[in-house]
Design a protein around this motif. Structure first.
Motif, short mmCIF file in Angstrom:
data_model
loop_
_atom_site.label_atom_id
_atom_site.label_comp_id
_atom_site.label_asym_id
_atom_site.label_seq_id
_atom_site.Cartn_x
_atom_site.Cartn_y
_atom_site.Cartn_z
N THR A 130 -31.96 42.77 -65.69
CA THR A 130 -31.81 44.20 -65.43
C THR A 130 -32.82 44.95 -66.29
OG1 THR A 130 -30.15 44.39 -67.17
CG2 THR A 130 -29.32 44.03 -64.92
N SER A 131 -33.10 46.19 -65.95
CA SER A 131 -34.06 46.97 -66.74
C SER A 131 -33.55 47.16 -68.17
CB SER A 131 -34.35 48.32 -66.07
OG SER A 131 -33.17 49.06 -65.93
N THR A 132 -32.23 47.23 -68.34
CA THR A 132 -31.66 47.37 -69.69
C THR A 132 -32.04 46.19 -70.57
OG1 THR A 132 -29.80 48.64 -68.83
CG2 THR A 132 -29.51 47.64 -71.00
N LEU A 133 -31.88 44.96 -70.05
CA LEU A 133 -32.23 43.78 -70.85
C LEU A 133 -33.74 43.59 -70.96
CD1 LEU A 133 -29.25 43.27 -71.16
CD2 LEU A 133 -29.73 40.86 -70.80
N GLU A 134 -34.49 43.99 -69.93
CA GLU A 134 -35.95 43.95 -70.06
C GLU A 134 -36.40 44.83 -71.22
OE1 GLU A 134 -37.82 43.07 -65.67
OE2 GLU A 134 -37.31 45.14 -66.16
N ASP A 135 -35.80 46.02 -71.32
CA ASP A 135 -36.16 46.95 -72.39
C ASP A 135 -35.83 46.39 -73.78
OD1 ASP A 135 -37.04 48.73 -70.47
OD2 ASP A 135 -35.25 50.02 -70.59
N LYS A 136 -34.81 45.55 -73.88
CA LYS A 136 -34.38 44.98 -75.16
C LYS A 136 -34.91 43.57 -75.41
CE LYS A 136 -31.74 48.39 -76.51
NZ LYS A 136 -31.89 49.06 -77.78
N PHE A 137 -35.66 43.02 -74.44
CA PHE A 137 -36.11 41.63 -74.53
C PHE A 137 -36.99 41.39 -75.76
CE2 PHE A 137 -38.66 37.89 -73.34
CZ PHE A 137 -37.64 37.00 -73.04
N ASP A 138 -37.94 42.30 -76.04
CA ASP A 138 -38.80 42.13 -77.21
C ASP A 138 -37.99 42.13 -78.51
OD1 ASP A 138 -41.08 41.88 -75.68
OD2 ASP A 138 -41.72 43.97 -75.95
#
Length: 191
Positions: A130-138
């Protein structure tokens, strides 16, 4: 010392694959000294117990079922995890906690740390985060690198592949975008 990072999850269920993506991301973008192995633990469940017995340190990258905002990252040492009954919401979470309980009574077992991120969606059958986890992936990767360095492993960045490319090379698809050919497909000519 023998150390291992195990990415756990299932890439077919949206954010459930974050541990797998993170382990592949680490493998492709970083070099580690000989004291670290990184594997895709997928949904091996109880077969992961071997690692709990054969290694000194086990870092598990996974989703975590804690009531908090999606994308929040938790560091859960095994002794904390054993006291969290509410953690056991998915099949592999149950198996991980049960393996920790079994290993806790053995003479020798690894120091196990779960680095977990709260998922937004683990029910949709779709490859990609999801975009939420993409945003927190780094941030998740940064926490994993810090955990790796804390056990005495040297880290060196060697590439800058992004999550989407790594996922597409692994599976051929990411959030509806597909490669034009299957990864590792050989070019064969039919006569």
């Amino acid at each position: 010392m023998k150390n291992i990072v195990v990415g756990v999850g299932n890439v077919l269920f949206k954010d459930e694959g974050v541990g797998i993506y993170a382990s592949k991301f680490l493998q492709q973008n970083y070099e580690f000294n000989d004291d670290l192995e990184i594997i895709d633990g997928g949904t091996l469940g109880f077969k992961l117990m071997t690692y709990f017995q054969e290694y000194d340190n086990v870092i598990i990258l996974d989703t975590v079922s804690v009531e908090d905002e999606a994308g929040s990252i938790y560091r859960l040492p095994s002794e904390v995890l054993l006291g969290m009954g509410q953690y056991r919401k998915t099949a592999h979470e149950v198996e991980i906690v049960e393996m920790l309980e079994i290993c806790s009574v053995l003479d020798k077992h690894a120091t196990v740390t779960i680095l977990g991120i709260i998922p937004e969606d683990i029910e949709a059958v779709e490859i990609g985060l999801t975009s939420t986890l993409e945003d927190k992936f780094d941030d998740f990767i940064s926490q994993a690198l810090e955990e790796i360095e804390n056990i005495g492993v040297k880290v060196k960045k060697v590439d800058n592949k992004d999550l989407k490319i790594i996922a597409q090379e692994l599976i051929g698809s990411y959030n509806g975008e597909h490669l034009t050919r299957i990864p590792n497909e050989e070019d064969t000519t039919w006569n």
